[in-house]
Scaffold this motif. Sequence first.
Motif, short mmCIF file in Angstrom:
data_model
loop_
_atom_site.label_atom_id
_atom_site.label_comp_id
_atom_site.label_asym_id
_atom_site.label_seq_id
_atom_site.Cartn_x
_atom_site.Cartn_y
_atom_site.Cartn_z
N ALA A 1 0.79 -1.40 0.37
CA ALA A 1 0.35 -0.33 -0.28
C ALA A 1 0.58 1.19 -0.26
CB ALA A 1 -0.77 0.09 1.71
N ASN A 2 0.78 2.46 -0.86
CA ASN A 2 0.87 3.81 -1.19
C ASN A 2 1.07 4.27 0.91
OD1 ASN A 2 -1.25 5.30 -1.50
ND2 ASN A 2 -1.33 4.19 -2.62
N VAL A 3 1.86 5.73 0.61
CA VAL A 3 2.51 6.32 1.56
C VAL A 3 0.67 6.91 1.73
CG1 VAL A 3 2.83 8.46 1.06
CG2 VAL A 3 3.35 7.50 2.82
N VAL A 4 0.00 7.47 1.17
CA VAL A 4 -0.86 8.50 1.16
C VAL A 4 -2.03 6.81 1.67
CG1 VAL A 4 -2.99 9.25 -0.69
CG2 VAL A 4 -0.43 9.53 -1.16
N LEU A 5 -2.67 6.18 1.49
CA LEU A 5 -3.40 5.17 1.82
C LEU A 5 -3.30 4.84 2.99
CD1 LEU A 5 -5.97 4.41 1.19
CD2 LEU A 5 -4.75 1.68 0.44
N ARG A 6 -2.11 4.77 3.72
CA ARG A 6 -1.59 4.14 5.17
C ARG A 6 -1.84 5.16 5.12
NH1 ARG A 6 1.81 -0.39 5.52
NH2 ARG A 6 2.14 0.60 7.48
N TRP A 7 -1.80 6.42 5.43
CA TRP A 7 -1.93 7.91 5.78
C TRP A 7 -3.24 7.82 6.21
CZ3 TRP A 7 -4.04 12.67 5.35
CH2 TRP A 7 -4.48 13.49 6.00
N PHE A 8 -4.33 8.03 5.10
CA PHE A 8 -5.86 8.23 5.45
C PHE A 8 -6.26 6.88 6.30
CE2 PHE A 8 -5.92 11.09 1.69
CZ PHE A 8 -6.97 11.60 2.17
N VAL A 9 -6.03 5.66 6.76
CA VAL A 9 -6.08 4.71 7.34
C VAL A 9 -5.32 4.83 8.92
CG1 VAL A 9 -5.72 2.25 8.22
CG2 VAL A 9 -6.74 3.22 5.54
N GLY A 10 -4.09 5.45 9.19
CA GLY A 10 -4.17 5.68 9.77
C GLY A 10 -3.52 4.96 11.10
N VAL A 11 -2.97 3.81 9.65
CA VAL A 11 -2.12 2.62 10.30
C VAL A 11 -0.63 2.65 11.19
CG1 VAL A 11 -3.01 1.37 9.08
CG2 VAL A 11 -1.00 1.78 8.02
N ASP A 12 -0.05 4.06 10.76
CA ASP A 12 1.49 4.32 11.26
C ASP A 12 1.20 5.10 12.40
OD1 ASP A 12 2.56 2.71 8.97
OD2 ASP A 12 2.22 4.16 7.79
#
Length: 230
Positions: A99-110
């Motif tokens: 998954a790209n960084v944009v999707l990861r940011w929107f989901v908030g997994v990091d």
Amino acid sequence: MAQKAPVDAMTTRHILFLVFMHGLGAMILDGAINFGLAVAMYKTTSQPIHLWSFPNTLAGDATVTVIIQQTLTWILDQLSVRSDVKKGVVAPLRMSKNANVVLRWFVGVDSPKFGQKKTVKEFLIFHGQRVLVLILATWVVYWPIAMGILAGLKNNGIGVDTRGVGGDFNNWPLPEIFKGVYGFALGATTPFVSYVQLIYLGETANPDSESELPARVADGENDEAKLTDH
């Protein structure tokens, strides 16, 4: 139907869910609502409707529409997806390893407190940041295109006032059609919000969890439960 366990990849059901229920369905609903609002705002107004000039400016209307519609989409669509997952309409999704960084940011997994209770401030900041980015990204794409189309119509005298009011678009039903089509087009962003929520629910692996609620709210509910036990 029973709630389904998270899956690693999208199925045909997921595609139909995103394309029709939260895609085309959302677009039709958004278009109808915006058309109705435009009828109330513009059909009987005695003031001129301009492209740029206040008080009735379609350029300003288009900006406000993005802000309001995308904010409501982020809130209401996530609640809708959560309800659908709970009912077993569709299974939640696991985040892809690629998954790209944009999707990861929107989901908030990091984020440090992913899947944990948030304070009111943390809750508002988390969602506020994502709503703001969604609004800006949508506005940058949709608004210039809409203004270009309206400017072309204005330059060709399409929509010019026929009631003696003196506006650029006082000719029924052009402003109403514009707002309806604009809202319909904005609805095309809804599946992305739905996809984000499906992944959030899959990664937390508990759609019934109240971890996204501010800590004060969750604590208040726990206190109420304790009183009930007594």
